[in-house]
Write an enzyme that holds these catalytic residues in place. Sequence first.
Site, mmCIF file in Angstrom:
data_model
loop_
_atom_site.group_PDB
_atom_site.id
_atom_site.type_symbol
_atom_site.label_atom_id
_atom_site.label_comp_id
_atom_site.label_asym_id
_atom_site.label_seq_id
_atom_site.Cartn_x
_atom_site.Cartn_y
_atom_site.Cartn_z
ATOM 1 N N HIS A 293 -4.873 0.993 8.738
ATOM 2 C CA HIS A 293 -5.546 0.244 7.674
ATOM 3 C C HIS A 293 -4.542 -0.410 6.736
ATOM 4 O O HIS A 293 -4.723 -0.444 5.530
ATOM 5 C CB HIS A 293 -6.470 1.215 6.919
ATOM 6 C CG HIS A 293 -7.272 0.574 5.827
ATOM 7 N ND1 HIS A 293 -8.091 -0.514 6.031
ATOM 8 C CD2 HIS A 293 -7.379 0.875 4.507
ATOM 9 C CE1 HIS A 293 -8.655 -0.850 4.880
ATOM 10 N NE2 HIS A 293 -8.242 -0.036 3.943
ATOM 11 N N ASP B 110 -11.675 -3.780 7.260
ATOM 12 C CA ASP B 110 -10.976 -4.614 8.247
ATOM 13 C C ASP B 110 -11.982 -5.244 9.216
ATOM 14 O O ASP B 110 -11.841 -6.405 9.615
ATOM 15 C CB ASP B 110 -9.934 -3.775 9.000
ATOM 16 C CG ASP B 110 -8.994 -3.080 8.032
ATOM 17 O OD1 ASP B 110 -8.595 -3.722 7.040
ATOM 18 O OD2 ASP B 110 -8.690 -1.893 8.239
ATOM 19 N N ARG C 59 0.848 -1.191 0.000
ATOM 20 C CA ARG C 59 0.000 0.000 0.000
ATOM 21 C C ARG C 59 0.885 1.244 0.000
ATOM 22 O O ARG C 59 0.517 2.271 -0.547
ATOM 23 C CB ARG C 59 -0.917 -0.019 1.224
ATOM 24 C CG ARG C 59 -2.048 -1.021 1.081
ATOM 25 C CD ARG C 59 -3.133 -0.721 2.093
ATOM 26 N NE ARG C 59 -4.284 -1.586 1.871
ATOM 27 C CZ ARG C 59 -4.692 -2.503 2.723
ATOM 28 N NH1 ARG C 59 -4.062 -2.689 3.857
ATOM 29 N NH2 ARG C 59 -5.742 -3.238 2.464
#
Length: 345
Positions: free
Chosen positions: A184, A155, A92
């Site tokens: 996250h 999540d 990410r």
Amino acid sequence: MVKVTVCGAAGGIGQPLSLLLKLNPQVSELALFDIVNAKGVAADLSHICTPAVVNGYQPANKEDKTAIVDALKGSDLVVIPAGVPRKPGMTRADLFNINASIIRDLVANIGRTAPNAAILIISNPVNATVPIAAEVLKKLGVFNPRKLFGVTTLDSVRAETFLGELIDVAPTSLKGKISVIGGHSGDTIVPLINVNSDIASKVNKLSKSQYEKFINRVQFGGDEVVKAKNGAGSATLSMAYAGYRFAEGVLDSLAGKPTSTTTVPDSSYIYLPGVPGGKELASKSLKNVDFFSVPVVLENGQIKSFINPFESLKVTDDEKKLVETALGGLESSIKQGSSFVQGSK
Ligand code: APR
């Protein structure tokens, strides 16, 4: 009358998310913005027989600044899944440079055109894109921390699904019985199982290795999708569902419906010092890390209060260790986000 704007509406997340928003009867106007194909998606959705009027906005060329302004004007809620998705081998964090600029520019437009809108950020890396948004809004003098949300609901959705499979209960009965806090991405994601609830006896029967596998699967569940899609992107449909679940809570709060008090509400990644008690939580339990996902109680489209997990959820020693690990990753992402904006013109 509620206007919702989706920025990045023609994408893998944007399209199903826009569909779900079109089905919500509280939405009176749905503005779909994208740099490509927004008008096509809007025309398609506009044929669905629900109240929301759908309009598509896309710039005619690179210099066209009016489409985004028209899409945002009068908006109560802006949801942002714009950006590039994660490809295999990409973390990410790799997405950072591309998505950081997209978020910076979109949020600057929101700050100028719809400064009172609630903003839900989906674009990754959320751990850094939310601090970017905060910094941009601060620069413009319109930062309301009660209205800036990093969407971490996927999540929770994954935690409910995976724990449901493991202890053989319906995942739909687990909402509010697992809270996911922290960030996250990977090991910044910290699932807390609420042992005050009726699942305690089943959870207590899990072996250490089952528990650890569960935590790992929630933290790295996104990789399962990236791998299975084999080059075609990251989670879109489950993310759209999760984004909608959080947006629906905001819409309910705008309609005066209280956040459910029977379960722990969904978490969101927020700027803690901007909400009552947040600065204390950050300094007492989070080594002053000031962006953190906690369960939030909503009222009138903004955060009314949050639930302090360390006071309400009986955080175990194992879970405290996970928080400790998460703080390191969060600190560097937050710094990366803030410096990105401070270094921009
Ligand atoms: N303004 C508006 N839309 C934009 C912009 C911009 N500046 N830049 C890109 N987009 C649009 C693209 O045109 C595309 O339609 O954002 C959309 C992104 O869609 P996809 O490429 O299909 O990506 P998606 O899988 O939806 O993921 C988007 O969400 O979860 C995160 O990691 C994911 O950051 C990624 C984002």
